[in-house]
Design an enzyme around this catalytic site. Structure first.
Site, PDB file in Angstrom:
ATOM      1  N   HIS A  53      -1.373   5.042   9.697  1.00 49.83           N
ATOM      2  CA  HIS A  53       0.286   5.807   9.496  1.00 49.83           C
ATOM      3  C   HIS A  53       0.130   6.803  10.771  1.00 49.83           C
ATOM      4  O   HIS A  53       0.098   8.073  10.212  1.00 49.83           O
ATOM      5  CB  HIS A  53       0.372   5.514   8.012  1.00 49.83           C
ATOM      6  CG  HIS A  53       0.798   4.280   7.083  1.00 49.83           C
ATOM      7  ND1 HIS A  53      -0.939   3.812   6.997  1.00 49.83           N
ATOM      8  CD2 HIS A  53       1.670   3.524   7.139  1.00 49.83           C
ATOM      9  CE1 HIS A  53       0.118   3.192   5.822  1.00 49.83           C
ATOM     10  NE2 HIS A  53       1.374   2.378   6.249  1.00 49.83           N
ATOM     11  N   GLU A  61       4.963  -5.634   8.418  1.00 43.79           N
ATOM     12  CA  GLU A  61       3.342  -4.916   7.926  1.00 43.79           C
ATOM     13  C   GLU A  61       2.868  -6.205   7.878  1.00 43.79           C
ATOM     14  O   GLU A  61       1.969  -6.916   6.691  1.00 43.79           O
ATOM     15  CB  GLU A  61       2.965  -4.316   6.728  1.00 43.79           C
ATOM     16  CG  GLU A  61       3.557  -2.700   7.239  1.00 43.79           C
ATOM     17  CD  GLU A  61       3.659  -1.539   6.503  1.00 43.79           C
ATOM     18  OE1 GLU A  61       3.616  -0.199   6.432  1.00 43.79           O
ATOM     19  OE2 GLU A  61       3.689  -1.879   5.483  1.00 43.79           O
ATOM     20  N   HIS A  66      11.115  -3.373   3.107  1.00 36.80           N
ATOM     21  CA  HIS A  66      11.206  -1.510   2.734  1.00 36.80           C
ATOM     22  C   HIS A  66      11.741  -1.207   4.453  1.00 36.80           C
ATOM     23  O   HIS A  66      11.320  -1.289   5.743  1.00 36.80           O
ATOM     24  CB  HIS A  66      10.300  -0.933   2.201  1.00 36.80           C
ATOM     25  CG  HIS A  66       8.480  -0.978   2.904  1.00 36.80           C
ATOM     26  ND1 HIS A  66       7.964  -2.229   3.173  1.00 36.80           N
ATOM     27  CD2 HIS A  66       8.123   0.494   3.471  1.00 36.80           C
ATOM     28  CE1 HIS A  66       6.787  -1.894   4.220  1.00 36.80           C
ATOM     29  NE2 HIS A  66       7.205  -0.097   4.242  1.00 36.80           N
ATOM     30  N   HIS A  96       0.862  -0.678   0.092  1.00 35.98           N
ATOM     31  CA  HIS A  96      -0.154  -0.154  -0.505  1.00 35.98           C
ATOM     32  C   HIS A  96       0.784   0.963   0.260  1.00 35.98           C
ATOM     33  O   HIS A  96       1.241   2.268   0.972  1.00 35.98           O
ATOM     34  CB  HIS A  96      -0.605  -0.087   1.203  1.00 35.98           C
ATOM     35  CG  HIS A  96      -0.447  -0.318   2.374  1.00 35.98           C
ATOM     36  ND1 HIS A  96      -1.117  -0.914   3.057  1.00 35.98           N
ATOM     37  CD2 HIS A  96       0.673   0.216   3.386  1.00 35.98           C
ATOM     38  CE1 HIS A  96      -0.590  -0.559   5.193  1.00 35.98           C
ATOM     39  NE2 HIS A  96       0.456   0.112   4.031  1.00 35.98           N
TER      40      HIS A  96
END
Length: 280
Positions: free
Chosen positions: A59, A240, A193, A12
């Site tokens: 977030h 995540e 990431h 996402h």
């Protein structure tokens, strides 16, 4: 009876949403990424799910350091796109399914999961980017959505095993709902990431591909990955991926892989996507 007919996982990355919003999809940089979702959009138009249970992480948009639920479920009629600092994305509001959401909340709590109930929730790119990837630009989303929010921002996040068990509990809850509904469950976020520190920009293709493979061939092994391994192998934001395990846990023991896409980089992130169909 409601039923879970498919599981979908996708990254996402906020830059993906920006590329769509600013008509950059066809540029040399972005075209290879978006081509990997062409099959899914056609398939989704054929499947026409009634409801999507969409697992994502906020977030620090609607939940900040004042309040951090490990798991939360959105029970509202509508969820507005959040302003993440540059204004809300130009996408439609998300229509919920309060009746099924409340059924899920009751079932999960009685199944001994402590779920925070959100009767008001603004949804950020964690939810809206996957919606755009699967449905494209549209004046109204073609499916109703139940947001399931997972804390993977503030330590400690839930374990992969706990997320898997939540997926199993969601499956039981859906199957006990007496309305005839076609339900999909989506896991979002990842893949490898890291956004800060000396390892900023880390991408681990080998780890990512192995994770995608194991979703199909050895999902039980994924339940046992400790937090430190996600950090070491997939970067600080690679955690995540535990949200994908909620999706996978909700599909039952065996699945059939319908589609897969993996692309690097998108901004500074590895993008993964897989579509699974339960066979048991």
């Amino acid at each position: 009876m409601a039923r879970i007919t498919a599981g979908v996982a996708a990254s996402h990355v906020p830059a993906i949403g920006a590329a769509m919003d600013h008509d950059k999809v066809g540029t040399d940089y972005w075209r290879p990424l978006f081509e990997g979702f062409t099959w899914t959009r056609s398939w989704m138009a054929e499947q026409r799910p009634d409801v999507v249970i969409l697992v994502y992480n906020d977030h620090a948009t609607d939940f900040d350091l004042r309040l951090i639920p490990t798991f939360a479920i959105g029970c509202a009629d509508t969820f507005q796109p959040a302003d993440e600092g540059f204004g809300p994305r130009p996408v439609p509001p998300v229509t919920g399914h309060p009746e099924l959401a409340w059924h899920l909340a009751q079932s999960l709590i009685l199944d001994e999961f402590d779920i925070t109930i959100a009767n008001e929730l603004a949804v950020d790119h964690g939810l809206t980017v996957p919606m755009s990837l699967m449905f494209g630009k549209t004046e109204a989303w073609p499916a109703r959505v139940i947001p399931v929010v997972v804390n993977v921002v503030q330590y400690p996040p839930p374990t992969g095993n706990r997320c898997w068990l939540l997926g199993e509990a969601i499956r039981r809850a859906v199957l006990s709902y007496d309305e005839d509904l076609d339900v999909q469950i989506w896991g979002t976020g990842g893949m490898s990431h890291q956004l800060q520190g000396p390892r900023a920009g880390l991408i681990n293709r080998d780890f990512d591909v192995a994770f995608l493979n194991r979703l199909v061939t050895d999902p039980q092994a994924l339940r046992r990955i400790p937090h430190i391994e996600y950090l070491r192998e997939a970067g600080s934001e690679g955690i995540e991926l535990v949200m994908w395990l909620i999706m996978r846990g909700a599909l039952g023991a065996d699945v059939k892989e319908l589609h897969r896409h993996y692309h690097v980089p998108a901004s500074n992130t590895a993008v993964g996507h897989i579509v699974l169909e339960p066979t048991s």
